[in-house]
Design a protein around this motif. Structure first.
Motif, PDB file in Angstrom:
ATOM      1  N   LYS A   1       0.869  -1.180   0.000  1.00 28.96           N
ATOM      2  CA  LYS A   1       0.000   0.000   0.000  1.00 28.96           C
ATOM      3  C   LYS A   1       0.897   1.218   0.000  1.00 28.96           C
ATOM      4  O   LYS A   1       1.858   1.301   0.772  1.00 28.96           O
ATOM      5  CB  LYS A   1      -0.905   0.039   1.236  1.00 28.96           C
ATOM      6  CG  LYS A   1      -1.917  -1.061   1.289  1.00 28.96           C
ATOM      7  CD  LYS A   1      -2.770  -0.939   2.551  1.00 28.96           C
ATOM      8  CE  LYS A   1      -3.750  -2.074   2.673  1.00 28.96           C
ATOM      9  NZ  LYS A   1      -4.513  -1.996   3.912  1.00 28.96           N
ATOM     10  N   VAL A   2       0.574   2.191  -0.861  1.00 25.15           N
ATOM     11  CA  VAL A   2       1.428   3.374  -0.979  1.00 25.15           C
ATOM     12  C   VAL A   2       0.585   4.610  -1.256  1.00 25.15           C
ATOM     13  O   VAL A   2      -0.466   4.520  -1.885  1.00 25.15           O
ATOM     14  CB  VAL A   2       2.474   3.162  -2.107  1.00 25.15           C
ATOM     15  CG1 VAL A   2       1.837   3.071  -3.469  1.00 25.15           C
ATOM     16  CG2 VAL A   2       3.568   4.219  -2.085  1.00 25.15           C
ATOM     17  N   LYS A   3       1.041   5.749  -0.743  1.00 25.75           N
ATOM     18  CA  LYS A   3       0.436   7.039  -1.081  1.00 25.75           C
ATOM     19  C   LYS A   3       1.382   7.756  -2.020  1.00 25.75           C
ATOM     20  O   LYS A   3       2.598   7.746  -1.833  1.00 25.75           O
ATOM     21  CB  LYS A   3       0.227   7.891   0.170  1.00 25.75           C
ATOM     22  CG  LYS A   3      -1.043   7.593   0.888  1.00 25.75           C
ATOM     23  CD  LYS A   3      -1.417   8.730   1.815  1.00 25.75           C
ATOM     24  CE  LYS A   3      -2.777   8.449   2.378  1.00 25.75           C
ATOM     25  NZ  LYS A   3      -3.596   9.616   2.463  1.00 25.75           N
ATOM     26  N   PHE A   4       0.818   8.381  -3.059  1.00 24.55           N
ATOM     27  CA  PHE A   4       1.585   9.168  -4.014  1.00 24.55           C
ATOM     28  C   PHE A   4       1.196  10.640  -3.874  1.00 24.55           C
ATOM     29  O   PHE A   4       0.035  10.964  -3.626  1.00 24.55           O
ATOM     30  CB  PHE A   4       1.293   8.731  -5.453  1.00 24.55           C
ATOM     31  CG  PHE A   4       1.836   7.381  -5.789  1.00 24.55           C
ATOM     32  CD1 PHE A   4       3.184   7.187  -5.987  1.00 24.55           C
ATOM     33  CD2 PHE A   4       0.978   6.309  -5.956  1.00 24.55           C
ATOM     34  CE1 PHE A   4       3.692   5.935  -6.325  1.00 24.55           C
ATOM     35  CE2 PHE A   4       1.465   5.045  -6.300  1.00 24.55           C
ATOM     36  CZ  PHE A   4       2.819   4.869  -6.487  1.00 24.55           C
ATOM     37  N   GLN A   5       2.171  11.520  -4.100  1.00 20.53           N
ATOM     38  CA  GLN A   5       1.909  12.965  -4.119  1.00 20.53           C
ATOM     39  C   GLN A   5       2.770  13.592  -5.198  1.00 20.53           C
ATOM     40  O   GLN A   5       3.999  13.532  -5.154  1.00 20.53           O
ATOM     41  CB  GLN A   5       2.233  13.597  -2.771  1.00 20.53           C
ATOM     42  CG  GLN A   5       2.017  15.092  -2.744  1.00 20.53           C
ATOM     43  CD  GLN A   5       2.488  15.729  -1.449  1.00 20.53           C
ATOM     44  OE1 GLN A   5       3.033  15.082  -0.576  1.00 20.53           O
ATOM     45  NE2 GLN A   5       2.255  17.015  -1.341  1.00 20.53           N
TER      46      GLN A   5
END
Length: 105
Positions: A98-102
């Motif tokens: 699981k990863v968050k991108f910005q």
């Protein structure tokens, strides 16, 4: 998964859209990202300016490289522009699924 570069692979949005999950393939009606070991980048996104459903998705190719431990530099293009941008990422689980991108300007 590559332990040295765990960002490699295909990423699709979670059901609530708050983060991305690792996948074995893109889903036809969802956006996503793919980071290949040879530096190829594929961004799956809307193929036009209109966001009213039904949305048609397409794959746009580019290149990526490591900027620092949690940021990639991406060169790409889409229906709107050619770009070079930094993409920050943060894994949310110890197994790196699981990863968050910005996107950074």
């Amino acid at each position: 998964m590559d332990k040295a570069l765990p960002i490699l692979g295909i990423w699709i949005p979670s059901d609530d859209g708050d983060y991305y999950i690792r996948s074995t393939q893109f889903i036809s009606n969802k956006p996503g990202y793919q980071f290949k070991p040879d530096g190829q980048f594929i961004q799956r996104q809307n193929v036009g300016w209109c966001g009213t459903p039904p949305i048609t998705y397409g794959n746009y190719e580019g290149r990526w490289k490591v900027f620092d431990k949690t940021t990639l530099t991406v060169n790409g293009s889409n229906w709107r522009e050619n770009y070079t941008k930094n993409l920050k990422y943060q894994f949310l689980t110890d197994d790196d699924n699981k990863v968050k991108f910005q996107w950074l300007d």
